[in-house]
Design a protein around this motif. Sequence first.
Motif, short mmCIF file in Angstrom:
data_model
loop_
_atom_site.label_atom_id
_atom_site.label_comp_id
_atom_site.label_asym_id
_atom_site.label_seq_id
_atom_site.Cartn_x
_atom_site.Cartn_y
_atom_site.Cartn_z
N GLY A 203 68.76 -13.64 -56.16
CA GLY A 203 68.90 -12.46 -55.31
C GLY A 203 69.12 -12.94 -53.89
O GLY A 203 68.72 -14.05 -53.54
N SER B 23 70.34 -11.57 -49.59
CA SER B 23 70.77 -10.53 -48.64
C SER B 23 71.59 -11.19 -47.55
O SER B 23 71.40 -12.36 -47.23
CB SER B 23 69.56 -9.80 -48.05
OG SER B 23 68.75 -10.69 -47.31
N ALA C 273 72.01 -6.28 -49.84
CA ALA C 273 71.41 -7.21 -50.79
C ALA C 273 71.91 -6.98 -52.21
O ALA C 273 72.29 -5.87 -52.58
CB ALA C 273 69.89 -7.07 -50.75
N ALA D 189 71.46 -8.67 -56.52
CA ALA D 189 70.73 -9.50 -57.48
C ALA D 189 71.63 -9.80 -58.66
O ALA D 189 72.49 -8.98 -59.01
CB ALA D 189 69.47 -8.79 -57.95
N ALA E 32 65.18 -8.83 -53.00
CA ALA E 32 66.34 -9.03 -53.87
C ALA E 32 66.03 -10.03 -54.99
O ALA E 32 66.42 -9.83 -56.14
CB ALA E 32 67.54 -9.52 -53.05
N THR F 214 63.81 -8.23 -57.47
CA THR F 214 64.59 -7.22 -58.19
C THR F 214 65.44 -7.88 -59.27
O THR F 214 65.55 -7.37 -60.39
CB THR F 214 65.46 -6.41 -57.21
OG1 THR F 214 64.60 -5.77 -56.26
CG2 THR F 214 66.30 -5.36 -57.93
N ALA G 128 74.95 -12.36 -57.87
CA ALA G 128 74.28 -11.66 -56.77
C ALA G 128 75.26 -11.41 -55.63
O ALA G 128 75.30 -10.32 -55.05
CB ALA G 128 73.08 -12.47 -56.27
#
Length: 142
Positions: A11, A13, A20, A22, A48, A51, A126
């Motif tokens: 993940g 950002s 962001a 994942a 992230a 997640t 991601a």
Amino acid sequence: MTKGAIIHVDGGSRGNPGPAGAGAVITIDDEVHATVSKFIGHTTNNVAEYTGLVLALEKALHLGLKQVTVYMDSELVVKQMTGHYRVKNEKLLPLFVKAQGLAAKFSSFNIKHVRREGNIIADRLANEAMDKAKGVEYTENL
């Protein structure tokens, strides 16, 4: 399906916080069985990462997998999931609790830290999610 699976999760950002995404790839016997890619909005890198873990575990359960080994390049998530670090961030706590609950549903669950170079496909997924800025995209090769 009762074979063990290898799951790579990532993940990230763009900015922290920032847009962001994942991603995860689930393999069995070196064959890709599923991928997950999701844009998750404006949030932090650690949210992230968690997640991505939650999405990957949900997908593995959906596939009927019983034994999984997860590889992540987030040392924080791995150490929290293995009990070496406490979860102090209130935004991470619900994701941690969810991930722990999902992990408990497997007959065998292991999570290990891997260097970024060992997580290339999950990282790509991601980043693709951040690029697309849309909902979840799953693929299955069963």
